[in-house]
Write a protein that holds these residues in place. Structure first.
Motif, PDB file in Angstrom:
ATOM      1  N   CYS A 174       1.343   7.515   2.484  1.00  0.00           N
ATOM      2  CA  CYS A 174       1.960   6.775   3.584  1.00  0.00           C
ATOM      3  C   CYS A 174       3.371   7.293   3.891  1.00  0.00           C
ATOM      4  CB  CYS A 174       1.990   5.280   3.278  1.00  0.00           C
ATOM      5  SG  CYS A 174       2.978   4.878   1.829  1.00  0.00           S
ATOM      6  N   THR A 175       3.864   8.221   3.074  1.00  0.00           N
ATOM      7  CA  THR A 175       5.205   8.780   3.226  1.00  0.00           C
ATOM      8  C   THR A 175       5.059  10.289   3.371  1.00  0.00           C
ATOM      9  OG1 THR A 175       5.984   7.043   1.746  1.00  0.00           O
ATOM     10  CG2 THR A 175       7.495   8.851   2.186  1.00  0.00           C
ATOM     11  N   ILE A 215       9.459  -1.606   0.650  1.00  0.00           N
ATOM     12  CA  ILE A 215       8.990  -0.278   0.276  1.00  0.00           C
ATOM     13  C   ILE A 215       9.936   0.303  -0.770  1.00  0.00           C
ATOM     14  CG2 ILE A 215       7.910   0.173   2.513  1.00  0.00           C
ATOM     15  CD1 ILE A 215      10.268   2.045   3.137  1.00  0.00           C
ATOM     16  N   LYS A 231       9.747   4.170  -2.393  1.00  0.00           N
ATOM     17  CA  LYS A 231       9.008   5.425  -2.499  1.00  0.00           C
ATOM     18  C   LYS A 231       9.900   6.497  -3.094  1.00  0.00           C
ATOM     19  CE  LYS A 231       5.567   3.516  -0.498  1.00  0.00           C
ATOM     20  NZ  LYS A 231       4.391   3.171  -1.253  1.00  0.00           N
ATOM     21  N   SER A 286       5.665  13.579  -1.749  1.00  0.00           N
ATOM     22  CA  SER A 286       5.927  12.138  -1.714  1.00  0.00           C
ATOM     23  C   SER A 286       5.053  11.441  -2.741  1.00  0.00           C
ATOM     24  CB  SER A 286       5.649  11.582  -0.315  1.00  0.00           C
ATOM     25  OG  SER A 286       4.279  11.681  -0.021  1.00  0.00           O
ATOM     26  N   CYS A 300       3.169   8.897  -2.235  1.00  0.00           N
ATOM     27  CA  CYS A 300       1.893   8.430  -1.686  1.00  0.00           C
ATOM     28  C   CYS A 300       1.667   9.017  -0.297  1.00  0.00           C
ATOM     29  CB  CYS A 300       1.845   6.905  -1.645  1.00  0.00           C
ATOM     30  SG  CYS A 300       2.857   6.192  -0.354  1.00  0.00           S
ATOM     31  N   TYR A 331       7.602   7.231   7.344  1.00  0.00           N
ATOM     32  CA  TYR A 331       6.879   6.212   6.595  1.00  0.00           C
ATOM     33  C   TYR A 331       5.974   5.443   7.542  1.00  0.00           C
ATOM     34  CZ  TYR A 331       5.848   2.103   3.821  1.00  0.00           C
ATOM     35  OH  TYR A 331       5.184   1.100   3.159  1.00  0.00           O
ATOM     36  N   ASP A 332       4.766   5.098   7.097  1.00  0.00           N
ATOM     37  CA  ASP A 332       3.801   4.340   7.897  1.00  0.00           C
ATOM     38  C   ASP A 332       4.277   2.891   8.002  1.00  0.00           C
ATOM     39  OD1 ASP A 332       1.695   3.081   9.098  1.00  0.00           O
ATOM     40  OD2 ASP A 332       0.236   3.581   7.547  1.00  0.00           O
ATOM     41  N   THR A 333       4.917   2.556   9.117  1.00  0.00           N
ATOM     42  CA  THR A 333       5.511   1.222   9.279  1.00  0.00           C
ATOM     43  C   THR A 333       4.484   0.140   9.616  1.00  0.00           C
ATOM     44  OG1 THR A 333       6.046   1.708  11.582  1.00  0.00           O
ATOM     45  CG2 THR A 333       7.765   2.103   9.954  1.00  0.00           C
ATOM     46  N   ARG A 334       3.209   0.472   9.620  1.00  0.00           N
ATOM     47  CA  ARG A 334       2.190  -0.562   9.805  1.00  0.00           C
ATOM     48  C   ARG A 334       2.020  -1.384   8.540  1.00  0.00           C
ATOM     49  NH1 ARG A 334      -2.564   3.083  11.788  1.00  0.00           N
ATOM     50  NH2 ARG A 334      -1.551   4.348  10.221  1.00  0.00           N
ATOM     51  N   ARG A 335       2.600  -0.917   7.441  1.00  0.00           N
ATOM     52  CA  ARG A 335       2.528  -1.641   6.171  1.00  0.00           C
ATOM     53  C   ARG A 335       3.754  -2.545   6.066  1.00  0.00           C
ATOM     54  NH1 ARG A 335      -0.373   2.113   2.026  1.00  0.00           N
ATOM     55  NH2 ARG A 335      -1.456   3.508   3.443  1.00  0.00           N
TER      56      ARG A 335
END
Length: 82
Positions: free
Chosen positions: A19-20, A49, A51, A15, A17, A41-45
């Motif tokens: 966060c993925t 997106i 990616k 990936s 980054c 994917y880190d959905t806290r961001r």
């Protein structure tokens, strides 16, 4: 889908980054068979997106780049829902 005549092996999936996170099949994909690359994917961001996932294999196209686009929205609060 493996449209070739030989088994397809995904040797690495990366990936763009941390966060993925991709998860891919480690066993060969027979000709005519299908498989899935799952991506978390880190959905806290919060926010848009975009990616990329780079797939390395024994296939003829090297590498294959998959693009993921979307938008993570802020969750509704309990007060706003009332």
């Amino acid at each position: 889908e493996n449209v070739g005549t030989e088994p397809l092996m995904l040797t690495n999936v990366r990936s763009s980054c941390g966060c993925t996170v991709p998860n891919w099949p480690r066993e060969p994909i027979a000709p005519g068979d299908k498989s899935v690359i799952k991506v978390k994917y880190d959905t806290r961001r919060i926010g848009p997106i975009s990616k990329s996932i780079t797939v390395y294999s024994n296939g003829s196209e090297q590498p294959v780049v998959l693009r993921i686009k979307g938008k993570v929205e802020k969750p509704a609060t309990a007060a706003a829902a009332q």
